[in-house]
Scaffold this active site. Structure first.
Site, short mmCIF file in Angstrom:
data_model
loop_
_atom_site.label_atom_id
_atom_site.label_comp_id
_atom_site.label_asym_id
_atom_site.label_seq_id
_atom_site.Cartn_x
_atom_site.Cartn_y
_atom_site.Cartn_z
N GLU A 167 3.13 -42.85 87.04
CA GLU A 167 3.54 -43.29 85.70
C GLU A 167 3.70 -42.13 84.71
O GLU A 167 2.98 -42.06 83.70
CB GLU A 167 2.54 -44.31 85.15
CG GLU A 167 2.43 -45.57 85.98
CD GLU A 167 1.49 -46.61 85.38
OE1 GLU A 167 0.90 -46.37 84.32
OE2 GLU A 167 1.36 -47.69 85.98
N GLU A 355 1.70 -50.98 92.09
CA GLU A 355 0.68 -51.62 91.25
C GLU A 355 1.25 -52.91 90.70
O GLU A 355 2.42 -52.97 90.30
CB GLU A 355 0.29 -50.76 90.03
CG GLU A 355 -0.52 -49.55 90.35
CD GLU A 355 -0.91 -48.77 89.08
OE1 GLU A 355 -0.98 -49.37 87.98
OE2 GLU A 355 -1.14 -47.55 89.22
#
Ligand code: IFM
Length: 453
Positions: A167, A355
């Site tokens: 991320e 995720e």
């Protein structure tokens, strides 16, 4: 009519965690402190000033945690490596004890038939490197590359799924633009530099991977968090706002990696703070990768707002939707949509949902030995169906990793948000598999079969 939700036989059913969020013992065995150690130990940065000093004590309990993974039936586990355990000063001297920890973890996973998937950077930069400018220093691409090479050599014989950075958008947006995450800077001028250096580090590590032995059996990719953006109305201003939001969050990292160019909107957003980058840098960033990791939690509806700089937009809350404890709207359809968008924009490549999960309020302690979390069960049911739908529509989806295996340290929210399939009683470190964990285990056991119920 009953819909079938069968997944491929070799589908990866996993769960994910990250080092600072679960390990605890951040300075044990000679590890160097990270920016998260410093940030969380600075008053007023985190909920109740909570730190990752103990977290889930996974550093010492990893064998028990692997046993829980096995009980759930996971065939894959995504974890991150704390750079400072390997290089206490960020560069130079290697700390063998740090490598040994991850080596033991990998062996334990393999013993139980669980495929290890390692992420090299999940936000815990060595403090010593931050003192040298951190992600603002161009040299960080080389520092990261050396660290990555050390890990490829140490674990590449047993780990064959690698991610460079987790991320990167959060690293720059939270760490360098808003300042709510470590290292806590708030600068329009710094954020683009951090973005660019994260991508250069990613490119350098991929390049190094190709030259390493780890590449013989292994694959490498990057993990991004994507959020489909929807307009609040069809007005030209709202449509423009959505274009900027999408460029900032979804295309800022993927366009350079896949096309070698940043989206033009970034100049619109950052103005004079957005520099010109050299062709050489862009070539380095555009290394072919083997897979893309997508983290998906929610979508956003955006409206133009001239006051809110630099993006000039604000998200519109949806009062009729279910939202999680982190105030994220539950919207599974957007998972299908974002996976299809990746395929359409960047081509059909292997994708993993690296995720996906939700923080809902859970009882702080088990009641009669149980933690019932029906909202999370429903969240998983709907999102796994949405993932399956994307596959049906042609997305090359290879695996799914629930976030998270354990309740853990949710960064500036401290321990106030619980995302686990497994409840952690932080006063005793007792683990209890929640009903969502049992549900996920049944999905795995039936290879998606129970999703039709
Ligand atoms: O806990 C985080 C994780 O570290 C990165 N992705 C989102 C999760 C939930 O906020």
């Amino acid at each position: 009519m009953t819909v079938s939700y069968a997944f491929p036989d070799d589908f990866l059913w996993g769960a994910a965690t990250s080092a600072y969020q679960i390990e605890g013992s951040p300075t044990a065995d000679g590890a160097g402190r990270s920016i998260w150690h410093r940030f969380s130990h600075t008053p007023d940065n985190t909920w109740l000033n909570e730190t990752g000093d103990v977290a889930c004590d996974h550093y010492r309990r990893y064998k028990d945690d692997v046993a829980i993974m096995s009980e759930l039936g996971l065939n894959a586990y995504r974890f991150s490596i704390a750079w400072g355990r390997i290089y206490p000063e960020g560069t130079g001297r290697i700390n063998k004890k740090g490598i040994d920890f991850y080596s033991r973890l990998v062996d334990e996973l393999l013993k139980k038939g669980i495929k290890p998937s390692a992420t090299l950077y999940h936000w815990d930069l060595p403090e010593a490197l931050d003192d040298r400018g951190g992600w603002l220093n161009r040299d960080i691409a080389d520092w990261f590359c050396d660290y990555a090479a050390t890990m490829f050599d140490a674990l590449g014989d047993r780990v064959n799924m690698w991610a460079t950075v987790n991320e990167p958008w959060v690293v720059t947006d939270g760490g360098y633009l808003s300042g709510v995450l470590a290292p806590g800077h708030a600068s329009l001028f710094e954020a683009p530099i951090a973005t660019h250096n994260l991508l250069r580090a990613h490119g350098s590590a991929v390049e190094r991977f190709r030259a390493s032995n780890a590449a013989k059996k292994g694959k490498i990719g990057i993990v991004v968090n994507l959020e489909p953006k929807y307009p609040a109305s069809q007005s030209a201003e709202d449509l423009d706002a959505v274009r900027r939001a999408d460029a900032y969050m979804n295309r800022q990292y993927l366009d350079p990696v896949f096309t070698g160019k940043y989206p033009a909107e970034l100049r619109e957003i950052f103005g004079e703070a957005w520099p010109e980058w050299s062709d050489e840098d862009m070539r380095l960033i555009k290394q072919p990768i083997d897979f893309l990791g997508v983290n998906y939690y929610t979508r956003k509806i955006e409206r133009y707002d001239a006051e809110r700089l630099p993006l000039r937009l604000k998200a519109v809350p949806q009062p009729d939707s279910i939202t999680t404890e982190t105030r994220w709207e539950v919207y599974p359809e957007a998972l299908t949509r974002i996976l299809l968008w990746v395929k359409e924009r960047y081509g059909k490549l292997p994708v993993y949902i690296t995720e996906n999960g939700a923080a809902f309020y859970d009882a702080p302690h088990p009641i009669d030995g149980k933690i019932e979390d029906p909202l999370r069960v429903e969240y998983y049911r709907q999102h796994l169906r949405a993932a399956h739908e994307a596959m049906k529509q042609g997305v090359d989806l290879r695996g799914y990793f629930a976030w998270s295996l354990l309740d853990n340290y949710e960064w500036s929210h401290g321990y106030s948000k619980r995302f686990g399939l497994v409840h952690v009683d932080y006063s005793t470190q007792q683990r209890t598999i929640k009903s969502s964990g049992r549900y996920y285990a049944s999905v795995i056991e039936t290879n998606g079969g129970v999703l039709s119920r």
